[in-house]
Design a protein around this motif. Structure first.
Motif, PDB file in Angstrom:
ATOM      1  N   VAL A  99       0.895  -1.150  -0.134  1.00 54.80           N
ATOM      2  CA  VAL A  99       0.048  -0.063   0.102  1.00 54.80           C
ATOM      3  C   VAL A  99       1.115   1.364   0.103  1.00 54.80           C
ATOM      4  CG1 VAL A  99      -1.713   1.228   1.138  1.00 54.80           C
ATOM      5  CG2 VAL A  99      -1.835  -1.159   1.479  1.00 54.80           C
ATOM      6  N   ARG A 100       0.640   2.204  -1.099  1.00 59.92           N
ATOM      7  CA  ARG A 100       1.517   3.279  -1.236  1.00 59.92           C
ATOM      8  C   ARG A 100       0.716   4.456  -0.119  1.00 59.92           C
ATOM      9  NH1 ARG A 100       4.326   4.142  -5.665  1.00 59.92           N
ATOM     10  NH2 ARG A 100       4.089   2.377  -7.419  1.00 59.92           N
ATOM     11  N   LYS A 101       1.724   5.138   0.330  1.00 60.12           N
ATOM     12  CA  LYS A 101       1.432   6.494   1.172  1.00 60.12           C
ATOM     13  C   LYS A 101       0.573   7.175   0.377  1.00 60.12           C
ATOM     14  CE  LYS A 101       4.959   5.601   4.408  1.00 60.12           C
ATOM     15  NZ  LYS A 101       6.034   6.122   5.071  1.00 60.12           N
ATOM     16  N   GLU A 102       1.067   7.526  -0.970  1.00 60.28           N
ATOM     17  CA  GLU A 102       0.369   8.555  -1.789  1.00 60.28           C
ATOM     18  C   GLU A 102       0.166   7.809  -2.969  1.00 60.28           C
ATOM     19  OE1 GLU A 102      -0.459  11.630  -1.146  1.00 60.28           O
ATOM     20  OE2 GLU A 102       0.515  11.652   0.814  1.00 60.28           O
ATOM     21  N   ALA A 103      -1.047   8.132  -3.868  1.00 60.90           N
ATOM     22  CA  ALA A 103      -1.102   7.190  -5.205  1.00 60.90           C
ATOM     23  C   ALA A 103       0.032   7.362  -6.131  1.00 60.90           C
ATOM     24  CB  ALA A 103      -2.780   7.852  -5.564  1.00 60.90           C
ATOM     25  N   LYS A 104       0.123   6.414  -6.751  1.00 60.68           N
ATOM     26  CA  LYS A 104       1.064   6.561  -7.926  1.00 60.68           C
ATOM     27  C   LYS A 104       0.584   7.508  -8.905  1.00 60.68           C
ATOM     28  CE  LYS A 104       2.686   2.957 -11.285  1.00 60.68           C
ATOM     29  NZ  LYS A 104       2.433   1.530 -11.700  1.00 60.68           N
ATOM     30  N   MET A 109      -2.560   5.182 -11.494  1.00 66.15           N
ATOM     31  CA  MET A 109      -2.543   6.319 -10.042  1.00 66.15           C
ATOM     32  C   MET A 109      -2.866   5.206  -8.990  1.00 66.15           C
ATOM     33  SD  MET A 109      -1.988   9.044 -11.755  1.00 66.15           S
ATOM     34  CE  MET A 109      -2.377  10.615 -12.143  1.00 66.15           C
ATOM     35  N   ALA A 110      -2.435   4.076  -9.043  1.00 65.50           N
ATOM     36  CA  ALA A 110      -2.857   3.051  -7.896  1.00 65.50           C
ATOM     37  C   ALA A 110      -2.583   3.626  -6.495  1.00 65.50           C
ATOM     38  CB  ALA A 110      -2.480   1.871  -8.171  1.00 65.50           C
ATOM     39  N   TYR A 111      -3.139   2.828  -5.384  1.00 64.91           N
ATOM     40  CA  TYR A 111      -2.621   2.996  -3.903  1.00 64.91           C
ATOM     41  C   TYR A 111      -2.197   1.884  -3.729  1.00 64.91           C
ATOM     42  CZ  TYR A 111      -4.314   7.626  -2.358  1.00 64.91           C
ATOM     43  OH  TYR A 111      -4.254   9.066  -1.999  1.00 64.91           O
ATOM     44  N   ILE A 112      -2.608   0.671  -4.345  1.00 62.74           N
ATOM     45  CA  ILE A 112      -2.267  -0.652  -3.988  1.00 62.74           C
ATOM     46  C   ILE A 112      -1.786  -1.430  -5.063  1.00 62.74           C
ATOM     47  CG2 ILE A 112      -3.256  -2.761  -3.037  1.00 62.74           C
ATOM     48  CD1 ILE A 112      -5.732  -1.347  -2.105  1.00 62.74           C
ATOM     49  N   GLU A 113      -0.495  -2.008  -4.701  1.00 65.19           N
ATOM     50  CA  GLU A 113       0.412  -2.544  -5.620  1.00 65.19           C
ATOM     51  C   GLU A 113       0.208  -4.206  -5.532  1.00 65.19           C
ATOM     52  OE1 GLU A 113       1.472  -1.711  -8.504  1.00 65.19           O
ATOM     53  OE2 GLU A 113       1.558   0.491  -7.980  1.00 65.19           O
ATOM     54  N   GLY A 114       0.107  -4.987  -6.441  1.00 59.61           N
ATOM     55  CA  GLY A 114      -0.119  -6.598  -6.351  1.00 59.61           C
ATOM     56  C   GLY A 114      -1.028  -6.998  -7.177  1.00 59.61           C
ATOM     57  N   PRO A 115      -1.478  -8.149  -7.057  1.00 65.63           N
ATOM     58  CA  PRO A 115      -2.776  -8.863  -7.693  1.00 65.63           C
ATOM     59  C   PRO A 115      -3.903  -8.203  -7.210  1.00 65.63           C
ATOM     60  CG  PRO A 115      -1.564 -10.640  -6.230  1.00 65.63           C
ATOM     61  CD  PRO A 115      -0.889  -9.340  -6.036  1.00 65.63           C
ATOM     62  N   THR A 116      -4.898  -8.239  -8.093  1.00 66.28           N
ATOM     63  CA  THR A 116      -6.169  -7.781  -7.843  1.00 66.28           C
ATOM     64  C   THR A 116      -6.987  -8.972  -7.116  1.00 66.28           C
ATOM     65  OG1 THR A 116      -6.407  -6.121  -9.482  1.00 66.28           O
ATOM     66  CG2 THR A 116      -8.254  -6.571  -8.654  1.00 66.28           C
ATOM     67  N   LEU A 117      -7.563  -8.744  -5.985  1.00 64.17           N
ATOM     68  CA  LEU A 117      -8.402  -9.824  -5.311  1.00 64.17           C
ATOM     69  C   LEU A 117      -9.855  -9.714  -5.573  1.00 64.17           C
ATOM     70  CD1 LEU A 117      -6.486  -9.435  -2.045  1.00 64.17           C
ATOM     71  CD2 LEU A 117      -6.009 -11.032  -4.041  1.00 64.17           C
ATOM     72  N   SER A 118     -10.523 -10.490  -5.073  1.00 64.44           N
ATOM     73  CA  SER A 118     -12.109 -10.509  -5.270  1.00 64.44           C
ATOM     74  C   SER A 118     -12.676  -9.386  -4.095  1.00 64.44           C
ATOM     75  CB  SER A 118     -12.631 -11.743  -5.146  1.00 64.44           C
ATOM     76  OG  SER A 118     -12.285 -12.490  -4.246  1.00 64.44           O
ATOM     77  N   GLU A 119     -13.853  -9.096  -4.627  1.00 68.06           N
ATOM     78  CA  GLU A 119     -14.329  -8.031  -3.339  1.00 68.06           C
ATOM     79  C   GLU A 119     -14.512  -8.972  -2.253  1.00 68.06           C
ATOM     80  OE1 GLU A 119     -16.580  -4.486  -2.435  1.00 68.06           O
ATOM     81  OE2 GLU A 119     -15.585  -4.998  -4.124  1.00 68.06           O
ATOM     82  N   GLY A 120     -14.272  -8.271  -1.296  1.00 69.19           N
ATOM     83  CA  GLY A 120     -14.358  -8.750   0.104  1.00 69.19           C
ATOM     84  C   GLY A 120     -13.371  -9.675   0.715  1.00 69.19           C
TER      85      GLY A 120
END
Length: 191
Positions: A99-104, A109-120
């Motif tokens: 998790v980035r402190k500031e958006a890319k 412009m992501a805050y989170i890097e890594g694989p996309t997970l399912s909702e929930g």
């Protein structure tokens, strides 16, 4: 991994943290508080033996329904990576998110890097050192904002300066591998 193996790993990680991460002196923490000691876990979590111990110990603390581990950059980067790599070696692959402190500032412009997970998806936040709890809380808020379920934070060290109480006050489960007392007792016995 059996309890005896975990104890050996825990003891070795404590040795490494006290030798390479713990320093006494006059310091100002990221929280703004002044302290007579400072803990920088990166020399340990980036050390091959330290990373392996960190990954194995934290993995042993995760429930079977955890979908991913995540943490706020930079302190948590080697920790989430170690847990993810160790999990894959044990046939229980758990993705890591940073998790980035500031958006890319470019591209997605992501805050989170890594694989996309399912909702929930059930995500556990990992942290190196907890003082007030505010740093890891940034990660919790970003992950929840992305639609993930975050109910637990694990840390290598709890400075015992209000972080655990803060997490419990906002409904988060919190557990640390070590408290500051563990490190200071080890240092006192070494003297």
């Amino acid at each position: 991994m059996n309890a005896e193996d975990l104890k050996v790993l825990r003891d070795r990680l404590l040795d490494l943290l006290c030798e390479f991460a713990y320093r006494e002196g006059d310091f100002v923490l990221s929280s703004g508080q002044k302290s007579s000691y400072y803990i920088n876990c990166k020399p340990v979590t980036l050390h091959p033996e330290g990373a392996l111990a960190t990954g194995k110990l934290l993995l042993s603390m995760l429930a079977a329904d955890v979908d991913a581990v995540a943490g706020l950059t930079l302190g948590a980067d080697p920790i989430v990576t170690a847990v993810s790599v160790v999990s894959a070696l044990g046939d229980r692959p758990i993705p890591a998110l940073i998790v980035r402190k500031e958006a890319k500032g470019h591209g997605t412009m992501a805050y989170i890097e890594g694989p996309t997970l399912s909702e929930g998806a059930n995500v556990v936040v990992l942290e190196d050192v907890v003082t007030t709890g505010k740093s890891a809380m940034q990660a919790v808020e970003r992950l929840r904002g992305a639609g993930y379920q975050v109910d637990r934070i694990l840390s290598l060290i709890d400075r015992e300066q209000g972080g655990a109480q803060f997490y419990h006050s906002v409904g988060l489960d919190f557990e640390a591998v070590f408290t500051i007392k563990d490190l200071q007792k080890w240092m006192a016995n070494r003297s």
